[in-house]
Motif scaffolding. Structure first.
Motif, PDB file in Angstrom:
ATOM      1  N   SER A 155       0.817  -1.219   0.000  1.00 50.43           N
ATOM      2  CA  SER A 155       0.000   0.000   0.000  1.00 50.43           C
ATOM      3  C   SER A 155       0.849   1.268   0.000  1.00 50.43           C
ATOM      4  N   LYS A 156       2.127   1.151   0.358  1.00 51.39           N
ATOM      5  CA  LYS A 156       3.022   2.315   0.341  1.00 51.39           C
ATOM      6  C   LYS A 156       3.690   2.495  -1.015  1.00 51.39           C
ATOM      7  N   GLY A 157       3.420   1.574  -1.947  1.00 48.91           N
ATOM      8  CA  GLY A 157       3.976   1.687  -3.287  1.00 48.91           C
ATOM      9  C   GLY A 157       5.282   0.938  -3.495  1.00 48.91           C
ATOM     10  N   LYS A 158       5.737   0.192  -2.491  1.00 42.47           N
ATOM     11  CA  LYS A 158       6.976  -0.579  -2.647  1.00 42.47           C
ATOM     12  C   LYS A 158       6.718  -1.751  -3.595  1.00 42.47           C
ATOM     13  N   VAL A 159       7.566  -1.880  -4.619  1.00 38.98           N
ATOM     14  CA  VAL A 159       7.422  -2.913  -5.644  1.00 38.98           C
ATOM     15  C   VAL A 159       8.524  -3.948  -5.472  1.00 38.98           C
ATOM     16  N   LEU A 160       8.129  -5.218  -5.445  1.00 41.30           N
ATOM     17  CA  LEU A 160       9.088  -6.327  -5.452  1.00 41.30           C
ATOM     18  C   LEU A 160       8.862  -7.116  -6.731  1.00 41.30           C
ATOM     19  N   LYS A 161       9.962  -7.453  -7.413  1.00 36.75           N
ATOM     20  CA  LYS A 161       9.875  -8.136  -8.708  1.00 36.75           C
ATOM     21  C   LYS A 161      10.427  -9.553  -8.595  1.00 36.75           C
ATOM     22  N   PHE A 162       9.870 -10.439  -9.448  1.00 32.44           N
ATOM     23  CA  PHE A 162      10.232 -11.855  -9.408  1.00 32.44           C
ATOM     24  C   PHE A 162      10.376 -12.390 -10.828  1.00 32.44           C
ATOM     25  N   ASP A 163      11.229 -13.404 -10.983  1.00 37.60           N
ATOM     26  CA  ASP A 163      11.438 -13.995 -12.309  1.00 37.60           C
ATOM     27  C   ASP A 163      10.319 -14.945 -12.699  1.00 37.60           C
ATOM     28  N   CYS A 164       9.465 -15.333 -11.738  1.00 40.49           N
ATOM     29  CA  CYS A 164       8.334 -16.221 -12.026  1.00 40.49           C
ATOM     30  C   CYS A 164       7.332 -16.160 -10.869  1.00 40.49           C
ATOM     31  N   GLY A 165       6.138 -16.663 -11.122  1.00 40.22           N
ATOM     32  CA  GLY A 165       5.083 -16.644 -10.117  1.00 40.22           C
ATOM     33  C   GLY A 165       5.400 -17.474  -8.890  1.00 40.22           C
ATOM     34  N   GLU A 166       6.078 -18.595  -9.089  1.00 42.73           N
ATOM     35  CA  GLU A 166       6.376 -19.440  -7.926  1.00 42.73           C
ATOM     36  C   GLU A 166       7.340 -18.762  -6.964  1.00 42.73           C
ATOM     37  N   CYS A 167       8.257 -17.938  -7.478  1.00 45.56           N
ATOM     38  CA  CYS A 167       9.159 -17.192  -6.594  1.00 45.56           C
ATOM     39  C   CYS A 167       8.382 -16.146  -5.790  1.00 45.56           C
ATOM     40  N   MET A 168       7.399 -15.510  -6.422  1.00 45.51           N
ATOM     41  CA  MET A 168       6.556 -14.545  -5.706  1.00 45.51           C
ATOM     42  C   MET A 168       5.856 -15.235  -4.538  1.00 45.51           C
ATOM     43  N   LEU A 169       5.291 -16.406  -4.785  1.00 44.10           N
ATOM     44  CA  LEU A 169       4.570 -17.122  -3.735  1.00 44.10           C
ATOM     45  C   LEU A 169       5.502 -17.617  -2.642  1.00 44.10           C
TER      46      LEU A 169
END
Length: 163
Positions: free
Chosen positions: A71-85
């Protein structure tokens, strides 16, 4: 008495105007300076440069990738969906307000992860071997299902997968 009553009314009116001006300045300050810093704005993945927040691999395959934004606008990026999870399992403090995933059929384009359709399993070669691909529509997922195999699932089921 009349002049003093008139003066009191003028003082009250002036105080009311001052309060109104202060409220207006506060409102403008809040909306112009503070709110833009809290907006949730996706950032396109820069393939070949962005590094996964979970596994530290560089995102290179434009069919896969994801990001979460709090909600503060911090973005985290991942090489694939499983890494995000996997990241979300590890970091319970990060509270995403937006989940985005790369559309397999529209390479490089982020879509809402919770509205996407997924193929899981089969011969999907995602970067970390989780065999997960996201699609914008059910029709797109079904079109690729013949080639990729895999089960057609939705976000609720994706959230429960163990990678």
């Amino acid at each position: 008495e009349k002049p003093s009553v008139m003066n009191q009314r003028q003082v009250i009116q002036n105080n009311n105007r001052l309060l109104l001006c202060r409220a207006l300045v506060f409102f403008l300050f809040w909306h112009v300076l503070l709110l833009p810093s809290c907006t949730v704005t996706p950032e396109p993945l820069d393939f070949g440069k962005d590094v996964c927040s979970y596994c530290s691999m560089t995102a290179i395959d434009k069919k896969f990738g994801a990001e979460i934004i709090n909600s503060k606008g911090k973005v985290l990026k991942f090489d694939c969906g499983e890494c995000m999870l996997k990241y979300l399992e590890r970091d319970k403090e990060f509270k995403p307000s937006k989940y985005l995933i790369i559309s397999y059929e529209n390479r490089g384009n982020l879509i809402d992860a919770d509205k996407a359709y997924y193929l899981f399993g089969g011969n999907i070669n995602s970067p970390m071997g989780g065999k997960l691909a996201a699609f914008t529509t059910r029709e797109a997922a079904e079109k690729f299902q013949g080639e990729l195999k895999g089960d057609l699932i939705l976000w609720d089921k994706v959230r429960g997968l163990n990678f």
